[in-house]
Write a protein that holds these residues in place. Structure first.
Motif, PDB file in Angstrom:
ATOM      1  N   ASP A 166       5.692  11.704   4.103  1.00  0.00           N
ATOM      2  CA  ASP A 166       5.242  12.215   2.808  1.00  0.00           C
ATOM      3  C   ASP A 166       5.597  13.677   2.616  1.00  0.00           C
ATOM      4  O   ASP A 166       5.662  14.456   3.557  1.00  0.00           O
ATOM      5  CB  ASP A 166       3.747  11.982   2.571  1.00  0.00           C
ATOM      6  CG  ASP A 166       2.859  12.404   3.707  1.00  0.00           C
ATOM      7  OD1 ASP A 166       3.379  12.811   4.758  1.00  0.00           O
ATOM      8  OD2 ASP A 166       1.629  12.304   3.554  1.00  0.00           O
TER       9      ASP A 166
ATOM     10  N   LEU B 197       2.183  14.357  -4.533  1.00  0.00           N
ATOM     11  CA  LEU B 197       2.516  13.809  -3.214  1.00  0.00           C
ATOM     12  C   LEU B 197       3.588  12.756  -3.414  1.00  0.00           C
ATOM     13  O   LEU B 197       3.540  11.990  -4.384  1.00  0.00           O
ATOM     14  CB  LEU B 197       1.265  13.179  -2.583  1.00  0.00           C
ATOM     15  CG  LEU B 197       1.421  12.704  -1.139  1.00  0.00           C
ATOM     16  CD1 LEU B 197       1.521  13.885  -0.188  1.00  0.00           C
ATOM     17  CD2 LEU B 197       0.245  11.825  -0.736  1.00  0.00           C
TER      18      LEU B 197
ATOM     19  N   PHE C 226       0.799  -1.244   0.000  1.00  0.00           N
ATOM     20  CA  PHE C 226       0.000   0.000   0.000  1.00  0.00           C
ATOM     21  C   PHE C 226       0.825   1.286   0.000  1.00  0.00           C
ATOM     22  O   PHE C 226       0.276   2.350  -0.251  1.00  0.00           O
ATOM     23  CB  PHE C 226      -0.976   0.012   1.193  1.00  0.00           C
ATOM     24  CG  PHE C 226      -0.333   0.319   2.515  1.00  0.00           C
ATOM     25  CD1 PHE C 226       0.190  -0.686   3.309  1.00  0.00           C
ATOM     26  CD2 PHE C 226      -0.233   1.632   2.973  1.00  0.00           C
ATOM     27  CE1 PHE C 226       0.791  -0.396   4.533  1.00  0.00           C
ATOM     28  CE2 PHE C 226       0.363   1.929   4.191  1.00  0.00           C
ATOM     29  CZ  PHE C 226       0.883   0.911   4.967  1.00  0.00           C
ATOM     30  N   ALA C 227       2.120   1.197   0.280  1.00  0.00           N
ATOM     31  CA  ALA C 227       2.906   2.437   0.377  1.00  0.00           C
ATOM     32  C   ALA C 227       3.412   2.866  -0.989  1.00  0.00           C
ATOM     33  O   ALA C 227       4.607   2.960  -1.243  1.00  0.00           O
ATOM     34  CB  ALA C 227       4.049   2.252   1.374  1.00  0.00           C
ATOM     35  N   GLN C 228       2.487   3.150  -1.872  1.00  0.00           N
ATOM     36  CA  GLN C 228       2.820   3.613  -3.215  1.00  0.00           C
ATOM     37  C   GLN C 228       3.503   4.970  -3.149  1.00  0.00           C
ATOM     38  O   GLN C 228       3.153   5.807  -2.332  1.00  0.00           O
ATOM     39  CB  GLN C 228       1.547   3.762  -4.063  1.00  0.00           C
ATOM     40  CG  GLN C 228       0.608   2.577  -3.998  1.00  0.00           C
ATOM     41  CD  GLN C 228       1.216   1.314  -4.572  1.00  0.00           C
ATOM     42  OE1 GLN C 228       2.101   1.394  -5.413  1.00  0.00           O
ATOM     43  NE2 GLN C 228       0.764   0.177  -4.090  1.00  0.00           N
ATOM     44  N   PHE C 229       4.409   5.186  -4.061  1.00  0.00           N
ATOM     45  CA  PHE C 229       5.192   6.422  -4.025  1.00  0.00           C
ATOM     46  C   PHE C 229       4.323   7.669  -4.157  1.00  0.00           C
ATOM     47  O   PHE C 229       4.567   8.694  -3.517  1.00  0.00           O
ATOM     48  CB  PHE C 229       6.243   6.422  -5.145  1.00  0.00           C
ATOM     49  CG  PHE C 229       7.197   7.553  -5.014  1.00  0.00           C
ATOM     50  CD1 PHE C 229       8.306   7.447  -4.190  1.00  0.00           C
ATOM     51  CD2 PHE C 229       6.987   8.758  -5.666  1.00  0.00           C
ATOM     52  CE1 PHE C 229       9.173   8.512  -4.017  1.00  0.00           C
ATOM     53  CE2 PHE C 229       7.853   9.828  -5.505  1.00  0.00           C
ATOM     54  CZ  PHE C 229       8.948   9.694  -4.675  1.00  0.00           C
ATOM     55  N   THR C 230       3.303   7.613  -4.980  1.00  0.00           N
ATOM     56  CA  THR C 230       2.507   8.823  -5.229  1.00  0.00           C
ATOM     57  C   THR C 230       1.314   8.954  -4.281  1.00  0.00           C
ATOM     58  O   THR C 230       0.479   9.848  -4.453  1.00  0.00           O
ATOM     59  CB  THR C 230       2.016   8.857  -6.684  1.00  0.00           C
ATOM     60  OG1 THR C 230       1.314   7.637  -6.941  1.00  0.00           O
ATOM     61  CG2 THR C 230       3.187   8.973  -7.646  1.00  0.00           C
ATOM     62  N   GLY C 231       1.264   8.107  -3.269  1.00  0.00           N
ATOM     63  CA  GLY C 231       0.187   8.196  -2.289  1.00  0.00           C
ATOM     64  C   GLY C 231      -0.175   6.805  -1.804  1.00  0.00           C
ATOM     65  O   GLY C 231      -0.277   5.875  -2.612  1.00  0.00           O
ATOM     66  N   LEU C 232      -0.386   6.693  -0.514  1.00  0.00           N
ATOM     67  CA  LEU C 232      -0.776   5.396   0.045  1.00  0.00           C
ATOM     68  C   LEU C 232      -2.061   4.926  -0.631  1.00  0.00           C
ATOM     69  O   LEU C 232      -3.014   5.696  -0.767  1.00  0.00           O
ATOM     70  CB  LEU C 232      -1.029   5.519   1.551  1.00  0.00           C
ATOM     71  CG  LEU C 232       0.125   6.026   2.423  1.00  0.00           C
ATOM     72  CD1 LEU C 232      -0.331   6.074   3.884  1.00  0.00           C
ATOM     73  CD2 LEU C 232       1.355   5.153   2.280  1.00  0.00           C
TER      74      LEU C 232
ATOM     75  N   ARG D  60      -5.254  12.855  -1.109  1.00  0.00           N
ATOM     76  CA  ARG D  60      -5.375  11.413  -1.314  1.00  0.00           C
ATOM     77  C   ARG D  60      -4.055  10.686  -1.042  1.00  0.00           C
ATOM     78  O   ARG D  60      -3.019  11.010  -1.624  1.00  0.00           O
ATOM     79  CB  ARG D  60      -5.827  11.101  -2.735  1.00  0.00           C
ATOM     80  CG  ARG D  60      -6.235   9.625  -2.911  1.00  0.00           C
ATOM     81  CD  ARG D  60      -6.717   9.316  -4.333  1.00  0.00           C
ATOM     82  NE  ARG D  60      -7.740  10.227  -4.809  1.00  0.00           N
ATOM     83  CZ  ARG D  60      -9.032  10.183  -4.471  1.00  0.00           C
ATOM     84  NH1 ARG D  60      -9.456   9.245  -3.653  1.00  0.00           N
ATOM     85  NH2 ARG D  60      -9.877  11.084  -4.948  1.00  0.00           N
ATOM     86  N   GLY D  61      -4.136   9.724  -0.158  1.00  0.00           N
ATOM     87  CA  GLY D  61      -2.973   8.891   0.101  1.00  0.00           C
ATOM     88  C   GLY D  61      -1.941   9.504   1.018  1.00  0.00           C
ATOM     89  O   GLY D  61      -0.839   8.960   1.157  1.00  0.00           O
ATOM     90  N   ALA D  62      -2.280  10.626   1.644  1.00  0.00           N
ATOM     91  CA  ALA D  62      -1.314  11.257   2.545  1.00  0.00           C
ATOM     92  C   ALA D  62      -1.077  10.380   3.772  1.00  0.00           C
ATOM     93  O   ALA D  62      -1.988   9.724   4.285  1.00  0.00           O
ATOM     94  CB  ALA D  62      -1.805  12.631   2.973  1.00  0.00           C
TER      95      ALA D  62
END
Lengths: 311, 311, 311, 311
Positions: free
Chosen positions: D100, D78, C134-140, C298-300
């Motif tokens: 982040d 992000l 889930f820890a994608q670079f561009t947002g969780l 999103r994903g922060a």
């Protein structure tokens, strides 16, 4: 009263009687965006390449990092990242990789000042370009450094500190046209049309590592007259081993960095800052082949550079 | 069962029997950080400079902007700003200026892959450096591109598209060692130790402007064997007019970009991507003096570049 | 030998006998992403709103800027810009405007730690989510703070410094479960299920302005047992007027910030850092309505926040 | 001629006869920086808190990401990173973590427009502040959103779409003072001094997900007269479920976004954009307690927000 009225009329019409002189189009044409780089031709490159005698190369850029002082509020940071590889995850079975993100100003450390960097007090830049028209937020629509062709030319470094018999010139100390002439004579390196001229003041070698705060707060440099003198010689670029080329603080405060205006705006001549001239001077390599291929980011005002000298 | 136990013991001890071979220190010493750049000497530079015959220069970097496709999630933006000059305010009475901020990855467009960019599947990079040790977040503590001295060398461009009789090679199409040998023979440009080798596939000229999405999603390129062949010839750098040098998609998916591992990790040879080789090929300028002075940001993994070719 | 083999087999299979316990799914279901925020209901909000007695409000976030110390390498900068308005240009005839760009980490100053911020030593986070997934670079892709609903709850501030009779607790000093029980008793503010609990140590009031370097290098805080005690009480969030909630340095170095693991990972309870508790304590406002609406990116992982207390 | 001279004299003296009226200091004093937030008192908060009847909460901010349309050149990205944890490295033996970095404009999605965001055509902002003086590059030295105290007030949402009998108002369609009066009457929710007023046009619910490009290129909204009407009622903030509150395109192009000037500059009233009013309207929750605690970044012009409504 009539005269006062006339003056105010002029003023009201935007004719600032105290301001910059009216703009003259470039001798390279009203559409020209590269200025003195037009002076570079296969012939001039071929001639300059004859200066290669030993094959020794010099890296004229310094290494920058987040501690490198820069003209406020310029700053930078680097982020090394491994996308998709969090906690040992693999994006490919056979390799791992690092990438990096630069967040920062392009005018840090060794830098090329493009023709869109400095204009006159009316916001008019090289070749009568008005910042209102070309200084778009997402990139200059004219005069961007991506337009600059390879600057390959005869390079001349003038050892101003050596001429003055000091390891380094002091902050606020400037050299004059006479000084520049004398050093050319002393070194037997006359400046010619199409040259890249670099001044060695010793400032960066002496101060950048030992006292970075002082290094960035002032500097020795050229007087305004030197800029005009070099412009009249039709050089391609002028640089120094200081962060601003022009002496700082300026002798006449209201004409600070006026050398930039003369070179960039009035003559289309490039400015090179924080050039690592020390190794050249120590080798007495006063003449060399200068090569600059700056990274080409569309519409960039400046660029972090690392020109190469070969002698 | 005993064998299973043994295998598991090995596995438990971190000896992955399927993984990368053990690392051998560089022939330039266990502390070396610059790899094949060690091959550049005054003698080699002097010899290469003899290739300058006409003085014509070539900018091998392309212009990048926020629309330039890049390996995800790489992206960039440029911000042109006028600090202190909001609403016509003046910071100095005699001039106005623009500055710029770059926010983006250093691996966009024409780029230098440093030796810290790609390692093997165990995270081991050139000269047995472990990413765990040197891949610091704020900058590589080893193998940063700021360490790379000027790469001045004989440059050879190999016109693979011309050899194949096509305007451009197709995505996924690769060239072999035999192809590379044949082109050397055809062009009379044998690759030698210390060279910078560039492959012209025609891909960027054909696709970057016309179909940027396709351009960035696949590419023709070298086979893995070509990388090894060039490494055995002791070249300094290998590049191409594609975003990844290696053919993409890879014939063997689990060995994608393996040429990068061979060149960067195993041999300390630099990779140059998205080189603007078209103008060289159109001029049949197959040999030239190659000069690269990359901007020196401490600990950078890659760098946007614009090498200069002179012939 | 057989036992050694067994151990190594286990090890080889990735069963680290010394590591984190196996993960148990959340009591709110295997798909839950918001943890203890599930405890917030209209009924709990309505009850908590009865704590409003005077209408006085408190801003629990501090003001941050580029000088605010943060956990390295966290940093930030703000850029105020006027797109299209260079040198007095107008984008609209009737107005001018400023905009701003934030470049920085979201974990600076007053912050919400989302459930994707801290996991165990195996990279497993709340509800058995693996960072690899889930820890994608561009947002969780899971556990992002944008998922968190408004945290509106009874807030309780526990004046630990007052209880100890000091203006502020010292760096490295921790409070125990007995301390926490005693303060509840003293203040007559028993902690209940669904509460937001804030600890006042006095650290930020005493040190942030006067000695920011010391402020950010260590702190008083909760012991690990306090985190477990609060988790057993089913609170929604735990915060403090320190940058890290947990005492720093930790009494047992290899369990540094273990309170974060207990709260975030094991119990889905949010962590609130650098809460401005001083004004509440000075007013003896030990109970209040707590309201947090964090910006939803999103994903922060985290978010700079400014919760509001009303009593 | 004398008259022409007089006019030009006036013009020359900077008195633009066509431009903004002279500035009047704020009724809250010449030093005031928070405008209508001064209307919030414990009494007003206590009264507004009586609107909590059910305890149901509403998140008025939308989730933003890099695809959220924004006023050009606004954009964001992000970056989720794991400093010190490259290739499975551990910074602490007992835990792993994600952090982040937000790179982007603060005026994206749901946002607070601070009093330093929009000024008149002369660059004069709320309370006669001149952008030349306070719009510092690294943060506003006045009128920053970090100054704004918690905005806790009676919230009123006016269902303009429902009143017009449509699911959503069209781009360029505006509502008038009469419309606003009629909806107050219909809903039995008279606007009072100190209120936060939100307009529901249905635009975001209808268009943001389905056609983001259209969503961001135009919008229904208030007429200029509505802004003045609300200012005369002494409200604290005015918002809408559109990206710009004012109707776009404007009926009179040269007065685009004039409602911003009236509210922010002339009256110190905050603007709230892209408020998620749909859920309130669907619940007929026309009155509620509105709570905004925006992240406090020193000198910020705007801020991404997520106000909370409780009814």
């Amino acid at each position: 009263m009539r005269q006062l009225c006339s003056l105010l009329v002029l003023w009201g019409l935007g004719v600032n009687v105290l301001a910059a002189p009216p703009c003259a189009p470039s001798s390279w044409g009203a559409e020209d965006e590269i200025g003195a780089a037009n002076l570079i031709t296969p012939e001039s490159v071929l001639a300059a390449s004859q200066l290669i005698k030993t094959g020794k190369t010099y890296s004229l850029g310094i290494t920058i990092d987040s501690n490198t002082p820069a003209y406020p509020p310029r700053q930078m940071s680097l982020q090394v990242v491994q996308p998709g590889q969090q906690q040992g995850r693999r994006v490919m079975p056979n390799l791992t990789y690092n990438d990096d993100i630069y967040i920062g100003w392009l005018g840090i450390g060794s830098q090329l000042d493009g023709l869109g960097h400095v204009g006159d007090s009316d916001g008019i830049y090289y070749n009568c370009n008005d910042a209102k028209d070309f200084a778009q937020f997402t990139g200059l629509s004219k005069l961007g450094t991506h337009n600059v062709p390879p600057i390959v030319a005869r390079g001349v470094v003038l050892d101003m500190a050596g001429y003055k018999g000091v390891p380094y010139m002091k902050a606020g100390e400037y050299f004059t046209v006479d000084d520049v002439k004398a050093v050319q004579e002393k070194q037997q390196t006359p400046i010619r049309e199409g040259d890249v001229v670099l001044f060695h003041t010793g400032w960066t070698d002496a101060m950048l590592a030992s006292d970075p705060k002082v290094w960035g707060s002032a500097a020795p440099g050229q007087s305004e007259e030197v800029a005009q003198y070099l412009a009249d010689l039709n050089v391609v670029a002028v640089g120094a081993d200081t962060w601003g080329l022009d002496v700082s603080p300026a002798p006449v405060p209201e004409r600070a960095s006026q050398g930039h205006v003369i070179l960039l705006k009035e003559n289309g001549i490039y400015v090179l800052e924080t050039m690592n001239t020390g190794p050249l001077v120590r080798d007495q390599a006063f003449e060399f082949l200068f090569i600059l291929g700056q990274a080409k980011v569309r519409g960039a005002v400046q660029m972090i550079i690392n020109p190469v000298a070969i002698r």
